[in-house]
Design an enzyme around this catalytic site. Structure first.
Site, PDB file in Angstrom:
ATOM      1  N   TYR A 138     -37.517  36.091  53.543  1.00 36.06           N
ATOM      2  CA  TYR A 138     -37.959  34.326  54.049  1.00 36.06           C
ATOM      3  C   TYR A 138     -39.145  34.690  55.044  1.00 36.06           C
ATOM      4  CZ  TYR A 138     -33.020  33.850  52.663  1.00 36.06           C
ATOM      5  OH  TYR A 138     -31.678  33.800  51.951  1.00 36.06           O
ATOM      6  N   LYS A 188     -29.639  46.975  48.343  1.00 38.75           N
ATOM      7  CA  LYS A 188     -29.897  46.975  46.866  1.00 38.75           C
ATOM      8  C   LYS A 188     -30.699  48.119  46.618  1.00 38.75           C
ATOM      9  CE  LYS A 188     -29.509  45.023  42.934  1.00 38.75           C
ATOM     10  NZ  LYS A 188     -28.185  45.344  41.863  1.00 38.75           N
ATOM     11  N   ASP A 220     -24.548  43.302  45.034  1.00 36.45           N
ATOM     12  CA  ASP A 220     -23.648  42.726  43.849  1.00 36.45           C
ATOM     13  C   ASP A 220     -22.135  43.313  43.877  1.00 36.45           C
ATOM     14  OD1 ASP A 220     -25.110  45.269  43.481  1.00 36.45           O
ATOM     15  OD2 ASP A 220     -25.038  45.020  41.134  1.00 36.45           O
ATOM     16  N   ASP A 244     -27.281  35.889  54.037  1.00 38.20           N
ATOM     17  CA  ASP A 244     -27.139  34.264  53.912  1.00 38.20           C
ATOM     18  C   ASP A 244     -26.184  34.058  52.985  1.00 38.20           C
ATOM     19  OD1 ASP A 244     -27.805  31.681  53.953  1.00 38.20           O
ATOM     20  OD2 ASP A 244     -29.876  32.012  53.066  1.00 38.20           O
ATOM     21  N   ASP A 248     -21.540  32.915  53.539  1.00 36.46           N
ATOM     22  CA  ASP A 248     -21.048  31.906  53.103  1.00 36.46           C
ATOM     23  C   ASP A 248     -19.903  32.056  52.000  1.00 36.46           C
ATOM     24  OD1 ASP A 248     -23.042  30.117  54.543  1.00 36.46           O
ATOM     25  OD2 ASP A 248     -23.423  28.919  52.568  1.00 36.46           O
TER      26      ASP A 248
END
Ligand code: NAD
Length: 352
Positions: A138, A188, A220, A244, A248
């Site tokens: 970001y 990751k 994942d 992020d 959620d």
């Protein structure tokens, strides 16, 4: 006398903030405070043309803690990006240098039926996502889109400095000490060098917390395990982008967006807000659920002022109110007593 800043913002933000104030007032004897209210988001645009005015910034930086409602709404959607209402929250996170976002997910047994998962998968869930907020793709540079039409290329850079990883890892381990003493760090590292560094630095920081158990999980796999066995997680430590997405996903477990609080912490500042947006579809109807906002006040007592006792009283007040059947529309269950935003806030405040 503690100094708080209230930023109700837009839409249901003003409605739920009024209920947070009832809770603060009910505990005023144990926690004397003075508060000011300022404009942010669309309300600030309407008043002075900017979503995050200097006056709001100065008061936020001077406050011991900021309680934030929500910003945004269709009225301001046509504005250019830098002047949109949502810049109110992005601007304040930047100004206050908030680097750690904490989202606890705790289930209320009487609301189990609202979760999209079967009861057997969510029993006993009590986890907290600790998301890094200032690094990652970001903010990494270079970034952009180059080339001519038909041959364009878009690129972003996943970048993490060791210090950023250390800082958020300490936050996660310290928090774990107050909980079940387990941290699962998400990465990751099998394909991304930046994530290899993340994993290595988290492990190094862990050496200072031998009483806390550390595990590592690829993102994942984590997205699957959060659905299959969410109850096994305690503190979930994530880089910015994975957090992020996973936070959620995790918030859905609770059953309604209206139930979940959050905290964003900096070195010297902190901001507390519910995880949902301004809910334009129900704004002004007086039916919004104030629980996420009220539980954000509980987080403030605990994390900004070390008052676990008051945080516990607020959480118990919410739990009792729900156990006695009071429900806003979004969490209505068969046989529940339907109440509006204001009644829900009053019921909770009366049980403190
Ligand atoms: P939203 O969270 O506002 O609403 C999604 C759905 O959940 C809606 O149906 C809404 O009615 C419901 N809902 C949300 N909070 C609720 C509550 N407390 N009680 C009952 N129901 C509730 O998300 P959205 O519709 O995608 O976004 C609306 C606006 O909010 C947009 O302008 C968006 O940019 C903004 N937004 C702001 C923040 C923030 O201030 N931090 C966060 C997310 C979205």
């Amino acid at each position: 006398m503690h100094k708080l800043l209230l930023l109700p913002g837009d839409g249901i933000g003003t409605e739920i903030m009024a209920e947070a104030v009832k809770v603060l007032d009910a505990l005023r004897q144990d926690f004397p405070f003075e508060c000011e209210t300022e404009l942010v988001g669309g309300a600030a645009i309407d008043a002075c043309g900017l979503p995050f005015p200097d006056k709001t910034r100065d008061k936020a930086l001077a406050a011991e803690a900021v309680l934030f409602g929500t910003v945004g709404g269709p009225k301001w959607d046509h504005m250019p990006t830098e002047k949109r209402a949502e810049m109110g929250i992005l601007g304040i996170r930047k100004a206050m240098q908030l680097y750690a976002n904490l989202r606890p997910i705790d289930l209320f047994p009487e609301l189990e039926s609202l979760s999209p998962l079967k009861a057997e998968f969510i029993k006993g869930v009590s986890l907290i996502v600790v998301r890094e907020l200032t690094g990652d793709v970001y903010f990494g540079r270079p970034r952009g889109v180059t080339g001519e039409n038909g041959n364009r290329e878009g690129f972003n850079t996943m970048r993490y400095h060791e210090d950023e990883i250390k800082r958020i890892a300490h936050t996660a381990f310290k928090l774990a000490r107050e909980r079940r003493k387990k941290v699962c760090s998400i990465d990751k590292s099998n394909v991304l060098e930046a994530m290899g560094l993340w994993k290595a630095v988290v492990s190094e920081v862990h050496a200072g917390y031998p009483d806390v158990e550390l595990s590592h999980m690829y993102v994942d796999n984590a997205s699957m395990q959060l659905i299959r066995r969410a109850a096994d997680f305690d503190v979930v430590l994530t880089p910015n982008m994975f957090g992020d997405i996973l936070s959620d996903e995790a918030s859905v477990l609770a059953g309604s967006l209206g139930l979940s609080p959050s905290a964003s912490l900096g070195e010297n500042n902190a901001l507390y807000e519910p995880i949902h947006g301004s809910a334009p579809d129900i704004a002004g109807k007086g039916i919004a659920n104030p629980v996420g906002m009220i539980l954000s006040v509980a987080m403030m007592y605990e994390l900004s002022f070390g008052r676990k006792d008051l945080a516990q009283r607020v959480r118990e007040g919410v739990a009792k109110t729900l156990a006695e059947g009071y429900r806003t529309a979004d969490i209505m269950t068969p046989g529940g007593k339907k109440v509006n935003t204001s009644e829900m806030g009053s019921q909770i405040a009366s049980r403190l």
